[in-house]
Enzyme design. Sequence first.
Site, PDB file in Angstrom:
ATOM      1  N   CYS A 282      40.437  40.678  48.948  1.00 40.97           N
ATOM      2  CA  CYS A 282      39.790  39.370  48.987  1.00 40.97           C
ATOM      3  C   CYS A 282      39.979  38.603  47.687  1.00 40.97           C
ATOM      4  O   CYS A 282      39.875  37.381  47.676  1.00 40.97           O
ATOM      5  CB  CYS A 282      38.308  39.526  49.297  1.00 40.97           C
ATOM      6  SG  CYS A 282      37.997  40.031  51.003  1.00 40.97           S
TER       7      CYS A 282
ATOM      8  N   ASN B 215      45.995  38.060  53.215  1.00 42.73           N
ATOM      9  CA  ASN B 215      45.036  39.155  53.289  1.00 42.73           C
ATOM     10  C   ASN B 215      43.906  38.803  54.236  1.00 42.73           C
ATOM     11  O   ASN B 215      43.157  37.867  53.988  1.00 42.73           O
ATOM     12  CB  ASN B 215      44.459  39.428  51.894  1.00 42.73           C
ATOM     13  CG  ASN B 215      43.381  40.497  51.917  1.00 42.73           C
ATOM     14  OD1 ASN B 215      43.680  41.683  52.013  1.00 42.73           O
ATOM     15  ND2 ASN B 215      42.124  40.087  51.835  1.00 42.73           N
ATOM     16  N   GLU B 216      43.805  39.533  55.339  1.00 44.51           N
ATOM     17  CA  GLU B 216      42.672  39.430  56.260  1.00 44.51           C
ATOM     18  C   GLU B 216      42.394  38.005  56.748  1.00 44.51           C
ATOM     19  O   GLU B 216      41.250  37.568  56.825  1.00 44.51           O
ATOM     20  CB  GLU B 216      41.403  40.011  55.615  1.00 44.51           C
ATOM     21  CG  GLU B 216      41.505  41.490  55.336  1.00 44.51           C
ATOM     22  CD  GLU B 216      40.193  42.095  54.866  1.00 44.51           C
ATOM     23  OE1 GLU B 216      39.175  41.371  54.828  1.00 44.51           O
ATOM     24  OE2 GLU B 216      40.189  43.287  54.528  1.00 44.51           O
TER      25      GLU B 216
ATOM     26  N   GLU C 176      41.784  46.539  43.381  1.00 40.99           N
ATOM     27  CA  GLU C 176      41.240  45.185  43.405  1.00 40.99           C
ATOM     28  C   GLU C 176      40.132  45.097  42.372  1.00 40.99           C
ATOM     29  O   GLU C 176      39.371  46.045  42.186  1.00 40.99           O
ATOM     30  CB  GLU C 176      40.688  44.829  44.779  1.00 40.99           C
ATOM     31  CG  GLU C 176      40.077  43.420  44.839  1.00 40.99           C
ATOM     32  CD  GLU C 176      39.645  43.002  46.243  1.00 40.99           C
ATOM     33  OE1 GLU C 176      39.248  41.834  46.412  1.00 40.99           O
ATOM     34  OE2 GLU C 176      39.720  43.837  47.158  1.00 40.99           O
TER      35      GLU C 176
END
Length: 851
Positions: free
Chosen positions: A267, A398-399, A61
């Site tokens: 993120c 994602n999350e 990332e």
Amino acid sequence: MSRSRPRLGLACVLVLSGTLLAVPSAAAGAPAVASTDYTVDVDATDTGPTIDDNMYGVFYEDINRAADGGLYAELVQNRSFEYDPADNAAYTGMTAWAPTAPDGARGTAAVVDDAGRLNERNRRYLRLNLPAGGGGYGVINAGYNSGIRVERQRDYDFSVWARTDATAGTPLTVRITDPAGTALATPLRITLRGDGWTKYTGRFRATGSSTTGRLAVTGAGGGSVGLDMVSLFPRDTFKGRPNGMRRDLAEKIAALRPGFLRFPGGCLVNTGSHYGYTAPNWERQRSYQWKDTVGPVEERATNANFWGYNQSYGIGYYEYFQFAEDIGAMALPVVPAMVTGCGQNRATDDPELLRRHIQDTLDLIEFANGPASSQWGSLRARMGHPEPFGLTHLGVGNEENLPDAFFERFRQFRTAIEAAHPEITVVSNSGPDDAGGTFDRLWELNRAAGVEMVDEHYYNSPEWFLQNNERYDAYDRAGPKVFLGEYASQDNRFYNALTEAAYMTGLERNADIVKLASYAPLLANEDYVQWRPDMIWFNNHASWGSASYEVQKLFMTNVGDEVVPSRASGTPTTTVPITGAIGLSTWATSAAYDDVTVTSADGTTLLRDDFSAGASNWTHSSGRGSWSIVDGSYVQSDAAAEDTMVTAGDPGWRDYDLRVTATKRSGQEGFLVAFGVQGTGNHYWWNLGGWGNTTSAVEKATGGAKQQMISKPGTIETGRAYDLRVQVRGRQVTLFLDGQEWGSFTDDKVAEPFRQVVTRDRATGELVLKVVNAQAAEARTRIDLGTQIRVSSTAQVTTLQGGPDDVNTASFTPIQPRTSRLTGVRNTFSHTFPAYSVTFIRIGATERTTP
């Protein structure tokens, strides 16, 4: 990873807040204690789960400047003058640039955005108004970190898009210098001609070395010059790829032999969650869009990075796929699900926007796998890769913190993908934590829908990793498989790496459930850190693996093909009650506390405070926030301050009831009531209205690193007084909210420091015995391989050993593997595993044949 998760500190101590632990053990840095005896029994002829070739991989990332100024080999910062205060308040179009006039000439330099731009995605450029005469005027770039790294006798490729309105042309001089102006290479001389944008190139051979180099571009002769995409690349990129990767970083990643590469986030996928999905800012500040990242680099968009800086997209989807192929890894891209994650709580309600993102995802699969005759496959071919990349897995989301909203949209992505591309495994996720309401609900939805694979993320204390080795033993073997896409113990010390290694033995033992696993984050530039811990650290001229890198590398290069059943004895345990003082705190919230009482189990009053006499019982241990007596209550008034703990009482308190009245005054969350406080970073606290006032949980902090003990959805109202009671009995904790039992837990998991797993390497015929000893005591171990195999009398041993506080740095890397030969190996033999060590023993073994 969740942006809202607090930054955490050191984590090396086991005996805190009455931890239930295996003994003997010692706090970090304590002297070694006597050996402990263990046994390891191996069913050497039996076979456990098969381990997939790609079980261990890496997650990349763009966090901590992992791309620009990191893995992406470009040496010029802000090469296209697109930095903007909308991305970072400290930015301007001239960030990393400064005017320069070596001969004292006068001119002007300005970043402009007008119809003369290079293209619609690369909107800004630099306009130089040059002085007439012989003097040169231009700009100089400082690169990343302390400057541009230049190595003597190395080649560097320069390029720039430029134009001039001077009819006779404009002479351009390009120099690489040190900060004092001393040349590090022979200057390039380029003549610009014409008022249309043209790409000009040249090559330097460095005559000197520096880590603080500068790139200067100057023009002369009057008139106006436009410059854009000013670039300097080392010729020596990983595998010689143009627009390629920094070689030393790429080689460290490749040395792991990763089975997969997950990208681009994390993120980062949810950039839109930080800036919002609303129309006014959608075009500039939006979620990661793969189509912005492909094609010629000068035609790629730039974007605000979730982690607070600008990203160039020089590394785009083509480069990701190419890099995965270059390191022999399966590509595993993640696309936004149009539901926010990473501490945000919004979902798009625009059906057209959702439809477009689903189609974009189908187009991405075509870009990766389509024939060169297809629309997106032809773009891949034009970029240099006519053959398909062979994509097999793709993550959606994602999350996400809104499980039902996420899953509603995930279903639509999954239906469309499976209809068009049934060969693709569509990966779902379980939110940002290892447990709690979001986790439970998403697993419920994933199981009911028959999802093939679920991505789990968690960053926990070292103690948690020692306590949860059996986490996946109880998972449903017929349910979805697990992709452990992000995990780490919350520091970069060797003790953290040891506890991760102990946990990885459980991952391998459950290789039929945990199909993929990757530590995170992968990279961190030491001068631009948004998150720690990290696996590989670097600056502009050096890189080094953390202790966790060495652990990951040892496991990833010695995986084996199948698990061999084995059993180990445990460490003797001791149970001590939860003990400690009490505390009050807030997080980005102003709150008032009153009527604090602490009563022992026999009814003795230990503390009673209504603050009528001030706050003399309390110590402002954190130093953060602003505490004072207001209208008879103890008030923390700074609604922006985080972790504002004040404490009272005796660290020896045990078996007590804590009662307090709490009122939220303003801010983002609720309040925090602590118990079992043993000092800074060592406590339990009841976090009511945490995570953006969406969840309440009890968290246990050990050495600053946290783990959740119990979690439920819930919000805290502003202006309402809440009656809170915490009852501590031994290791049992019961919590009451306004007189009603809110929840309870027993903190009784054992932090077992001795863990092992055995795998079989079919190619070599070896058993690979992997033993982690995460304690100050040596582990004197009797190893029994049974009588049904023949074993070689010598074995290869690889050991990581050091002090629990050891940290690898640029100048000192104490945690490095050591290889030796072990003699005297038999079907039953003894070996002593050093304190604080990870040991892999490769034992030659063949099955005995019956005459």
